[in-house]
Scaffold this motif. Structure first.
Motif, mmCIF file in Angstrom:
data_model
loop_
_atom_site.group_PDB
_atom_site.id
_atom_site.type_symbol
_atom_site.label_atom_id
_atom_site.label_comp_id
_atom_site.label_asym_id
_atom_site.label_seq_id
_atom_site.Cartn_x
_atom_site.Cartn_y
_atom_site.Cartn_z
ATOM 1 N N MET A 1 8.868 -13.338 -13.690
ATOM 2 C CA MET A 1 7.866 -13.400 -12.644
ATOM 3 C C MET A 1 6.509 -13.697 -13.289
ATOM 4 N N LYS A 2 5.755 -14.579 -12.696
ATOM 5 C CA LYS A 2 4.446 -14.922 -13.232
ATOM 6 C C LYS A 2 3.457 -13.778 -13.028
ATOM 7 N N LYS A 3 2.602 -13.588 -13.987
ATOM 8 C CA LYS A 3 1.573 -12.552 -13.911
ATOM 9 C C LYS A 3 0.339 -13.102 -13.192
ATOM 10 N N GLU A 4 -0.428 -12.208 -12.575
ATOM 11 C CA GLU A 4 -1.726 -12.538 -11.963
ATOM 12 C C GLU A 4 -1.661 -13.455 -10.749
ATOM 13 N N ILE A 5 -0.479 -13.640 -10.120
ATOM 14 C CA ILE A 5 -0.443 -14.497 -8.932
ATOM 15 C C ILE A 5 -0.157 -13.701 -7.658
ATOM 16 N N HIS A 6 0.266 -12.450 -7.815
ATOM 17 C CA HIS A 6 0.620 -11.646 -6.662
ATOM 18 C C HIS A 6 -0.537 -10.745 -6.242
ATOM 19 N N PRO A 7 -0.738 -10.543 -4.918
ATOM 20 C CA PRO A 7 -1.816 -9.661 -4.470
ATOM 21 C C PRO A 7 -1.512 -8.201 -4.803
ATOM 22 N N ASP A 8 -2.540 -7.385 -4.865
ATOM 23 C CA ASP A 8 -2.404 -5.958 -5.136
ATOM 24 C C ASP A 8 -1.710 -5.285 -3.960
ATOM 25 N N TYR A 9 -0.664 -4.525 -4.222
ATOM 26 C CA TYR A 9 0.123 -3.832 -3.208
ATOM 27 C C TYR A 9 -0.189 -2.352 -3.337
ATOM 28 N N HIS A 10 -0.825 -1.759 -2.322
ATOM 29 C CA HIS A 10 -1.331 -0.401 -2.425
ATOM 30 C C HIS A 10 -1.154 0.354 -1.110
ATOM 31 N N VAL A 11 -1.478 1.636 -1.090
ATOM 32 C CA VAL A 11 -1.333 2.483 0.097
ATOM 33 C C VAL A 11 -2.613 2.442 0.926
ATOM 34 N N ILE A 12 -2.453 2.209 2.260
ATOM 35 C CA ILE A 12 -3.573 2.283 3.194
ATOM 36 C C ILE A 12 -3.201 3.253 4.311
ATOM 37 N N ASN A 13 -4.178 3.680 5.084
ATOM 38 C CA ASN A 13 -3.944 4.521 6.253
ATOM 39 C C ASN A 13 -3.974 3.632 7.490
#
Length: 73
Positions: free
Chosen positions: A1-13
């Motif tokens: 998988m390429k690095k630095e191409i995917h958005p940040d996946y994080h927890v939101i409310n």
């Protein structure tokens, strides 16, 4: 998988229309941000079974059904 191409996946409310807040993972916003929904599964007919009936204003629905009756609608 390429690095630095995917958005940040994080927890939101996520705040539903009834005030309930749930935590979900998303690429939207930043860690800990709150998304308020105007329409959610607790009130939208697509998820609640569609308790409303389709109103036939001026016979449009009937005209449509008659016009396309042979196509399987």
């Amino acid at each position: 998988m390429k690095k630095e191409i995917h958005p940040d996946y994080h927890v939101i409310n996520v705040k539903f229309t009834d005030g309930t807040i749930v935590q979900m993972k998303s690429t939207w916003g930043k860690e800990g941000d709150q998304m308020s929904l105007e329409i959610d599964p607790s009130v939208h007919p697509a998820w609640t079974g569609g308790g409303t009936r389709l109103m036939d204003a001026g016979g449009r629905v009937s005209k449509f059904k008659n016009k396309y009756a042979g196509l399987g609608f």
